[in-house]
Scaffold this motif. Sequence first.
Motif, PDB file in Angstrom:
ATOM      1  N   VAL A   9       0.851  -1.194   0.000  1.00 30.39           N
ATOM      2  CA  VAL A   9       0.000   0.000   0.000  1.00 30.39           C
ATOM      3  C   VAL A   9       0.886   1.243   0.000  1.00 30.39           C
ATOM      4  O   VAL A   9       0.687   2.172  -0.799  1.00 30.39           O
ATOM      5  CB  VAL A   9      -0.957   0.008   1.215  1.00 30.39           C
ATOM      6  N   ASP A  10       1.889   1.265   0.868  1.00 26.90           N
ATOM      7  CA  ASP A  10       2.812   2.396   0.964  1.00 26.90           C
ATOM      8  C   ASP A  10       3.547   2.615  -0.365  1.00 26.90           C
ATOM      9  O   ASP A  10       3.683   3.752  -0.838  1.00 26.90           O
ATOM     10  CB  ASP A  10       3.830   2.180   2.081  1.00 26.90           C
ATOM     11  N   ALA A  11       4.021   1.525  -0.979  1.00 22.87           N
ATOM     12  CA  ALA A  11       4.774   1.621  -2.232  1.00 22.87           C
ATOM     13  C   ALA A  11       3.881   2.107  -3.376  1.00 22.87           C
ATOM     14  O   ALA A  11       4.308   2.918  -4.208  1.00 22.87           O
ATOM     15  CB  ALA A  11       5.406   0.271  -2.574  1.00 22.87           C
ATOM     16  N   PHE A  12       2.643   1.626  -3.423  1.00 26.52           N
ATOM     17  CA  PHE A  12       1.694   2.100  -4.442  1.00 26.52           C
ATOM     18  C   PHE A  12       1.522   3.608  -4.321  1.00 26.52           C
ATOM     19  O   PHE A  12       1.570   4.344  -5.314  1.00 26.52           O
ATOM     20  CB  PHE A  12       0.339   1.402  -4.294  1.00 26.52           C
ATOM     21  N   TYR A  13       1.310   4.070  -3.123  1.00 25.65           N
ATOM     22  CA  TYR A  13       1.091   5.495  -2.859  1.00 25.65           C
ATOM     23  C   TYR A  13       2.282   6.321  -3.366  1.00 25.65           C
ATOM     24  O   TYR A  13       2.101   7.308  -4.091  1.00 25.65           O
ATOM     25  CB  TYR A  13       0.880   5.688  -1.359  1.00 25.65           C
ATOM     26  N   GLN A  14       3.491   5.918  -2.990  1.00 28.71           N
ATOM     27  CA  GLN A  14       4.686   6.657  -3.408  1.00 28.71           C
ATOM     28  C   GLN A  14       4.859   6.618  -4.927  1.00 28.71           C
ATOM     29  O   GLN A  14       5.182   7.634  -5.550  1.00 28.71           O
ATOM     30  CB  GLN A  14       5.929   6.099  -2.701  1.00 28.71           C
ATOM     31  N   SER A  15       4.633   5.467  -5.540  1.00 23.09           N
ATOM     32  CA  SER A  15       4.767   5.344  -6.988  1.00 23.09           C
ATOM     33  C   SER A  15       3.728   6.182  -7.719  1.00 23.09           C
ATOM     34  O   SER A  15       4.030   6.816  -8.734  1.00 23.09           O
ATOM     35  CB  SER A  15       4.634   3.875  -7.421  1.00 23.09           C
ATOM     36  N   ALA A  16       2.507   6.185  -7.218  1.00 32.67           N
ATOM     37  CA  ALA A  16       1.438   6.966  -7.843  1.00 32.67           C
ATOM     38  C   ALA A  16       1.746   8.457  -7.758  1.00 32.67           C
ATOM     39  O   ALA A  16       1.582   9.192  -8.739  1.00 32.67           O
ATOM     40  CB  ALA A  16       0.096   6.650  -7.188  1.00 32.67           C
ATOM     41  N   LEU A  17       2.208   8.926  -6.589  1.00 30.80           N
ATOM     42  CA  LEU A  17       2.559  10.341  -6.451  1.00 30.80           C
ATOM     43  C   LEU A  17       3.704  10.706  -7.397  1.00 30.80           C
ATOM     44  O   LEU A  17       3.673  11.763  -8.043  1.00 30.80           O
ATOM     45  CB  LEU A  17       2.926  10.672  -5.011  1.00 30.80           C
ATOM     46  N   ALA A  18       4.703   9.834  -7.496  1.00 34.56           N
ATOM     47  CA  ALA A  18       5.836  10.084  -8.390  1.00 34.56           C
ATOM     48  C   ALA A  18       5.396  10.132  -9.850  1.00 34.56           C
ATOM     49  O   ALA A  18       6.003  10.829 -10.665  1.00 34.56           O
ATOM     50  CB  ALA A  18       6.910   9.009  -8.187  1.00 34.56           C
ATOM     51  N   ALA A  19       4.315   9.413 -10.170  1.00 37.89           N
ATOM     52  CA  ALA A  19       3.788   9.394 -11.544  1.00 37.89           C
ATOM     53  C   ALA A  19       2.849  10.564 -11.818  1.00 37.89           C
ATOM     54  O   ALA A  19       2.348  10.705 -12.926  1.00 37.89           O
ATOM     55  CB  ALA A  19       3.075   8.066 -11.802  1.00 37.89           C
ATOM     56  N   GLY A  20       2.585  11.394 -10.796  1.00 41.71           N
ATOM     57  CA  GLY A  20       1.768  12.580 -11.002  1.00 41.71           C
ATOM     58  C   GLY A  20       0.396  12.559 -10.359  1.00 41.71           C
ATOM     59  O   GLY A  20      -0.406  13.473 -10.581  1.00 41.71           O
TER      60      GLY A  20
END
Length: 127
Positions: free
Chosen positions: A75-86
């Motif tokens: 869940v944490d990794a999804f959140y960080q990846s999604a934010l990094a993707a915009g």
Amino acid sequence: MIDHITVAVSDLTKSRVFYEKAFAPLGYTLSFGKEEVFWAFDIGNGCLFEIQQTDSTAPLTRIHVAFRANNRAEVDAFYQSALAAGAQDIGAPGPRPDYTPHYYACFILDPDGYNIEAMINQPPEKA
């Protein structure tokens, strides 16, 4: 795997009655909800189909999809990846005890403004 999908409806009571009747032949049943806010139907394998009143407050949008993670780190990794993707942040990873005692989730808005969630509904992993 998709855990649940939520769609906005204009008349929650009318839609609840409709889906209760329409889902009966499929064996799908009303699982839980909150009067004048939303209702969730159990559609098998731990998955839910939810309806929400259109004037409900954020973080729900016209379409909401929740993806089931294997653990809180995902869940944490999804959140960080999604934010990094915009993505736009609308709910940092964390417990959501108002949903269920072990619910842990994050919420983002995708480029089209759809509410995308990553979640797990299990006790925390032991360290």
